[in-house]
Design a protein around this motif. Structure first.
Motif, PDB file in Angstrom:
ATOM      1  N   MET B   1       0.855  -1.185   0.000  1.00  0.00           N
ATOM      2  CA  MET B   1       0.000   0.000   0.000  1.00  0.00           C
ATOM      3  C   MET B   1       0.891   1.236   0.000  1.00  0.00           C
ATOM      4  N   SER B   2       0.807   2.007  -1.051  1.00  0.00           N
ATOM      5  CA  SER B   2       1.633   3.205  -1.091  1.00  0.00           C
ATOM      6  C   SER B   2       0.851   4.364  -0.508  1.00  0.00           C
ATOM      7  N   SER B   3       1.516   5.091   0.349  1.00  0.00           N
ATOM      8  CA  SER B   3       0.787   6.197   0.967  1.00  0.00           C
ATOM      9  C   SER B   3       1.722   7.354   1.240  1.00  0.00           C
ATOM     10  N   LYS B   4       1.129   8.523   1.228  1.00  0.00           N
ATOM     11  CA  LYS B   4       1.863   9.746   1.533  1.00  0.00           C
ATOM     12  C   LYS B   4       1.052  10.447   2.602  1.00  0.00           C
ATOM     13  N   VAL B   5       1.619  10.507   3.797  1.00  0.00           N
ATOM     14  CA  VAL B   5       0.835  11.066   4.889  1.00  0.00           C
ATOM     15  C   VAL B   5       1.498  12.333   5.386  1.00  0.00           C
ATOM     16  N   LYS B   6       0.691  13.359   5.576  1.00  0.00           N
ATOM     17  CA  LYS B   6       1.215  14.609   6.114  1.00  0.00           C
ATOM     18  C   LYS B   6       0.460  14.899   7.403  1.00  0.00           C
ATOM     19  N   ILE B   7       1.204  15.028   8.493  1.00  0.00           N
ATOM     20  CA  ILE B   7       0.536  15.222   9.774  1.00  0.00           C
ATOM     21  C   ILE B   7       0.801  16.632  10.270  1.00  0.00           C
ATOM     22  N   GLY B   8      -0.272  17.347  10.576  1.00  0.00           N
ATOM     23  CA  GLY B   8      -0.149  18.734  11.010  1.00  0.00           C
ATOM     24  C   GLY B   8       0.319  18.850  12.456  1.00  0.00           C
ATOM     25  N   GLN B   9       0.474  20.072  12.888  1.00  0.00           N
ATOM     26  CA  GLN B   9       0.937  20.382  14.238  1.00  0.00           C
ATOM     27  C   GLN B   9      -0.042  19.855  15.282  1.00  0.00           C
ATOM     28  N   GLY B  10       0.459  19.069  16.232  1.00  0.00           N
ATOM     29  CA  GLY B  10      -0.380  18.619  17.342  1.00  0.00           C
ATOM     30  C   GLY B  10      -1.394  17.552  16.974  1.00  0.00           C
ATOM     31  N   ALA B  11      -1.333  17.064  15.761  1.00  0.00           N
ATOM     32  CA  ALA B  11      -2.282  16.014  15.375  1.00  0.00           C
ATOM     33  C   ALA B  11      -1.796  14.689  15.923  1.00  0.00           C
ATOM     34  N   MET B  12      -2.743  13.799  16.204  1.00  0.00           N
ATOM     35  CA  MET B  12      -2.396  12.490  16.748  1.00  0.00           C
ATOM     36  C   MET B  12      -2.955  11.437  15.827  1.00  0.00           C
ATOM     37  N   VAL B  13      -2.062  10.705  15.198  1.00  0.00           N
ATOM     38  CA  VAL B  13      -2.508   9.692  14.252  1.00  0.00           C
ATOM     39  C   VAL B  13      -1.963   8.352  14.715  1.00  0.00           C
ATOM     40  N   CYS B  14      -2.843   7.447  15.051  1.00  0.00           N
ATOM     41  CA  CYS B  14      -2.390   6.135  15.506  1.00  0.00           C
ATOM     42  C   CYS B  14      -1.727   5.387  14.362  1.00  0.00           C
ATOM     43  N   LYS B  15      -0.818   4.514  14.730  1.00  0.00           N
ATOM     44  CA  LYS B  15      -0.069   3.814  13.708  1.00  0.00           C
ATOM     45  C   LYS B  15      -0.911   2.752  13.007  1.00  0.00           C
ATOM     46  N   GLU B  16      -1.834   2.173  13.777  1.00  0.00           N
ATOM     47  CA  GLU B  16      -2.622   1.073  13.214  1.00  0.00           C
ATOM     48  C   GLU B  16      -3.776   1.572  12.362  1.00  0.00           C
ATOM     49  N   ILE B  17      -3.448   2.302  11.323  1.00  0.00           N
ATOM     50  CA  ILE B  17      -4.511   2.707  10.400  1.00  0.00           C
ATOM     51  C   ILE B  17      -4.084   2.293   9.002  1.00  0.00           C
ATOM     52  N   LYS B  18      -5.071   2.188   8.127  1.00  0.00           N
ATOM     53  CA  LYS B  18      -4.771   1.837   6.738  1.00  0.00           C
ATOM     54  C   LYS B  18      -4.896   3.102   5.909  1.00  0.00           C
ATOM     55  N   VAL B  19      -3.835   3.422   5.209  1.00  0.00           N
ATOM     56  CA  VAL B  19      -3.876   4.614   4.370  1.00  0.00           C
ATOM     57  C   VAL B  19      -3.444   4.224   2.975  1.00  0.00           C
ATOM     58  N   LYS B  20      -4.135   4.695   1.982  1.00  0.00           N
ATOM     59  CA  LYS B  20      -3.742   4.473   0.597  1.00  0.00           C
ATOM     60  C   LYS B  20      -3.854   5.814  -0.094  1.00  0.00           C
ATOM     61  N   GLY B  21      -2.776   6.237  -0.725  1.00  0.00           N
ATOM     62  CA  GLY B  21      -2.794   7.516  -1.420  1.00  0.00           C
ATOM     63  C   GLY B  21      -2.332   8.641  -0.532  1.00  0.00           C
ATOM     64  N   GLN B  22      -2.648   9.832  -0.968  1.00  0.00           N
ATOM     65  CA  GLN B  22      -2.122  11.018  -0.312  1.00  0.00           C
ATOM     66  C   GLN B  22      -3.155  11.588   0.659  1.00  0.00           C
ATOM     67  N   VAL B  23      -2.769  11.601   1.942  1.00  0.00           N
ATOM     68  CA  VAL B  23      -3.705  12.080   2.963  1.00  0.00           C
ATOM     69  C   VAL B  23      -2.986  13.095   3.834  1.00  0.00           C
ATOM     70  N   SER B  24      -3.661  14.211   4.120  1.00  0.00           N
ATOM     71  CA  SER B  24      -3.048  15.154   5.052  1.00  0.00           C
ATOM     72  C   SER B  24      -3.987  15.394   6.227  1.00  0.00           C
ATOM     73  N   PHE B  25      -3.395  15.432   7.404  1.00  0.00           N
ATOM     74  CA  PHE B  25      -4.179  15.644   8.624  1.00  0.00           C
ATOM     75  C   PHE B  25      -3.885  17.031   9.153  1.00  0.00           C
ATOM     76  N   GLY B  26      -4.929  17.806   9.411  1.00  0.00           N
ATOM     77  CA  GLY B  26      -4.740  19.150   9.927  1.00  0.00           C
ATOM     78  C   GLY B  26      -4.315  19.139  11.385  1.00  0.00           C
ATOM     79  N   ALA B  27      -4.014  20.311  11.917  1.00  0.00           N
ATOM     80  CA  ALA B  27      -3.539  20.439  13.294  1.00  0.00           C
ATOM     81  C   ALA B  27      -4.587  19.921  14.277  1.00  0.00           C
ATOM     82  N   SER B  28      -4.096  19.300  15.350  1.00  0.00           N
ATOM     83  CA  SER B  28      -4.925  18.812  16.470  1.00  0.00           C
ATOM     84  C   SER B  28      -5.994  17.788  16.079  1.00  0.00           C
ATOM     85  N   THR B  29      -5.851  17.181  14.940  1.00  0.00           N
ATOM     86  CA  THR B  29      -6.809  16.142  14.557  1.00  0.00           C
ATOM     87  C   THR B  29      -6.408  14.836  15.233  1.00  0.00           C
ATOM     88  N   ILE B  30      -7.411  14.088  15.692  1.00  0.00           N
ATOM     89  CA  ILE B  30      -7.125  12.836  16.393  1.00  0.00           C
ATOM     90  C   ILE B  30      -7.667  11.673  15.567  1.00  0.00           C
TER      91      ILE B  30
END
Ligand SMILES: [Zn+2]
Ligand SMILES: [Zn+2]
Ligand SMILES: [Zn+2]
Ligand SMILES: [Zn+2]
Lengths: 468, 180
Positions: B1-30
């Protein structure tokens, strides 16, 4: 009732002639026969609120218009509303004030201004929607009450012989008992003989000429469907029928009824709920007495060919029982063997016939060979499942009919032969009579001897799926 | 699964997620564990302060047979809450301050405004956009005016920020771009 566990392929015919599933049947221990919701009389036992479980007497419930005084329902989705609080500062420099509002946790409806202002107390005297025509309705009710009373007097004047029996229930129904009591005490407004008895005057409804015109833009304004209440919401409050969702009022919760069931033949209770508890005082369900039948194995059915069918019987009662099978005789199917009773049975009234027994119309699409002789089934023993040494005596069993047995369960072999002319994918209907031994454990006043046993016949109909 | 993840300031993204493609998470997103994000039809941009709970599916795919279309960005606004097992499939846009309750389903080509509540179990497949301040509820997905703004109980966000890192591995902020 746990009917999801029951196979819909097996139905029993109630004494009255209706075909029912076993969990829908009752067992009258006095008539020793099956009863269903048709052949029992339904009586209101208590009224209660389904949310706060407050029990109300029938007069109290009537007075409150069969609604709970404290529980409110969401006008949008009809689930129970809950109370929420927040604090607000009405004016600067003053301490914050705790305010309460109503919130539906299911659809997020919230009580809102101006209809229902937030309240300073949690119990909240939530405003009750007032019917604008309350006065008129009350007038009409009073008028019709007086008309009924007049009728009662007239009837009484004509026919004094049968006083007291025939229309007592009418008195109850229209709340006239109190009025009769007043009359007896000697209040002046009611005359004993009905002469000079005056009904209060009401103004007949009048049609008006000037109907307000619809505003010019009624048909042109763009409709905001978010603001329009659904029919369901309008019918929940028939007296208001608010068209705008802003005008919805919380609805007071409807009361529910616990009902008791009484055998229509012997007038004994078959089901009676306990007051103030989610329990039953009397609960004679067929499911507790009649061996439950389940299909566990059925060979593919072929037209005109015998195939074997294995049925499992499970004895639910604490006493051992025995079953005996008989072919279903379609010619004798409608002979009703009622009333039946135990020896020395103390009757509270003479047995009656059911008012209208339903003739059984049944068509069988095949032949069946039932096991011969008496087959015993052990009593239910809840501890048996932990006991490995629990051996069942199988010596007397004919291996031709008994497939296996275990505890209170026995599997029996039947042979079925569908008719030559059965259609594809049409269920094959077969029937037999199962007589089961019912041990009567009731204490009898007249005959306090050892328990008697009676064979109870039950007509069973199998609806076997037929796929080629 | 190829993925490009961008995590904003203060965002919390658990490792056990499935991502495919380009996803960006804004600040303080959980983002809770078990979330699936598929960005096949273009990047997914998730705004600030969103909470995406367990087993939420956000699927941004082309219709079968239209795989060669121009990629479109799926924009999800800020302060949205996606409750457990809600599914967003092929939706066109999502505004701010919405709540998608448990097991809700939002179908293709539907745009959702601001301050909306999609009730638990509602299965939305129509394409008429959901206007601002709408509440969708019940088995018929009745849309009516919402009388209160959807809100997350106070302290819930702080609670998650405290608790999640102690039980789950997080995607590191230092490493904003993760290849496969
Ligand atoms: Zn019946
Ligand atoms: Zn109540
Ligand atoms: Zn509601
Ligand atoms: Zn009876």
């Amino acid at each position: 009732m746990a009917s999801y566990m029951f196979q819909k392929t097996i139905t029993s015919i109630c004494t009255c002639g209706l075909q029912k599933l076993l969990p829908d049947l009752f067992f009258c221990r006095h008539c020793i026969t099956l009863r269903c919701d048709f052949c029992v009389s339904h009586e209101i036992d208590t009224t209660y609120c389904p949310h706060c479980f407050e029990n109300l007497s029938s007069t109290e419930a009537k007075h409150k218009k069969n609604r709970c005084a404290s529980c409110l329902e969401c006008p949008r989705c009809f689930n129970t509303l809950s109370t929420r609080s927040y604090s607000r500062t009405p004016e600067p420099k003053k301490p914050p004030q705790k305010m309460y509002y109503l919130l539906c946790l299911f659809c997020n409806w919230r009580s809102h201004e101006p209809n229902i202002p937030d309240q300073p107390t949690s119990s909240g005297n939530w405003p009750v929607n007032k019917n604008p025509d309350d006065g008129r309705i009350l007038d009409l009710i009073n008028y019709y009450k007086s008309v009924t009373l007049k009728e009662v007097f007239d009837k009484q004047k004509r026919n004094t012989k049968h006083y007291g029996r025939n229309y007592m229930h009418f008195l109850e129904k229209f709340g006239l008992n109190a009025m009769m009591a007043r009359k007896k005490v000697g209040f002046p407004n009611f005359h004993t003989d009905g002469t000079g008895f005056s009904t209060s005057e009401i103004n007949p409804a009048e049609a008006i000429e000037n109907v307000p015109e619809l505003s010019a833009n009624t048909f042109e304004d763009i409709l905001d469907l978010k603001q329009i209440s659904t029919l369901e919401q309008r019918f929940a409050t028939p007296e208001l029928q608010a068209e705008n969702t802003d005008d919805l009022f919380p609805i007071r919760k409807h009361l529910r009824v616990k009902h008791s069931l009484r055998c229509r033949v012997c007038e004994h209770n078959v089901v009676k709920p306990e007051y103030n508890a989610v329990k039953f005082k009397i609960k004679h369900l067929a499911y507790y007495y009649v061996p439950e039948i389940k299909i566990i194995k059925c060979e593919p059915l072929l037209a005109g060919k015998w195939s074997s069918l294995v049925l499992k019987l499970c004895n639910p009662s604490q006493a051992s029982t025995a079953v005996r099978f008989e072919k279903l005789d379609l010619n004798a199917i409608n002979i009703i063997r009622e009333p039946r009773q135990l020896e020395g049975e103390d009757l509270i009234s003479t047995p009656k016939q059911l008012p209208e027994p339903i003739p059984i119309v049944l068509e069988l699409q095949g032949d069946i060979i039932v096991p011969e002789g008496e087959i015993k089934i052990a009593a239910r023993d809840d501890t048996a499942e932990y006991d490995d040494t629990n051996e069942v005596n199988t010596d007397n069993d004919d291996p031709k009919y008994v497939y296996w047995r275990k505890g209170n369960k026995v599997a029996l072999k039947f042979e079925v032969k569908p008719n030559e002319n059965i259609k594809k994918n049409e269920n094959v209907q077969l029937g037999f009579v199962m007589h089961f031994m019912y041990s009567d454990t009731m204490l009898h006043v007249i005959n306090p001897k050892q328990p008697q046993t009676v064979l109870v016949p039950i007509k069973i109909v199998l609806n076997l799926p037929n796929s080629f | 699964m190829s993925s490009k993840v961008k995590i904003g300031q203060g965002a919390m993204v658990c490792k056990e997620i499935k991502v495919k493609g380009q996803v960006s998470f804004g600040a303080s997103t959980i983002i809770h564990p078990g979330v699936t994000l598929i960005a096949e039809a273009g990047p997914i941009e998730i705004g600030e302060n969103n909470i995406i709970e367990e087993y939420v599916n956000i699927i941004h795919k082309f219709l079968p047979g239209h795989e060669q279309s121009e990629p479109v960005t799926l924009k999800i606004g800020s302060n949205n809450v996606f409750e457990v097992y809600s599914t967003i499939e092929g939706v066109s846009s999502i505004g701010d301050n919405n709540i998608f309750e448990s097991k809700s389903f939002v179908g293709r080509n539907l745009s959702i405004g601001n301050d909306c509540i999609i009730g638990a179990g509602c299965h939305l497949t129509s394409t008429s956009p959901i206007e601002d301040g709408t509440c969708v509820y019940g088995k018929n997905c009745t849309r009516q005016k919402a009388f209160c703004k959807p809100s997350v109980p106070g302290g819930h966000r702080e609670f998650l920020t405290k608790l999640l890192p102690s039980y789950h591995l997080l995607r590191k902020n230092k490493n904003p771009i993760e290849g496969n």
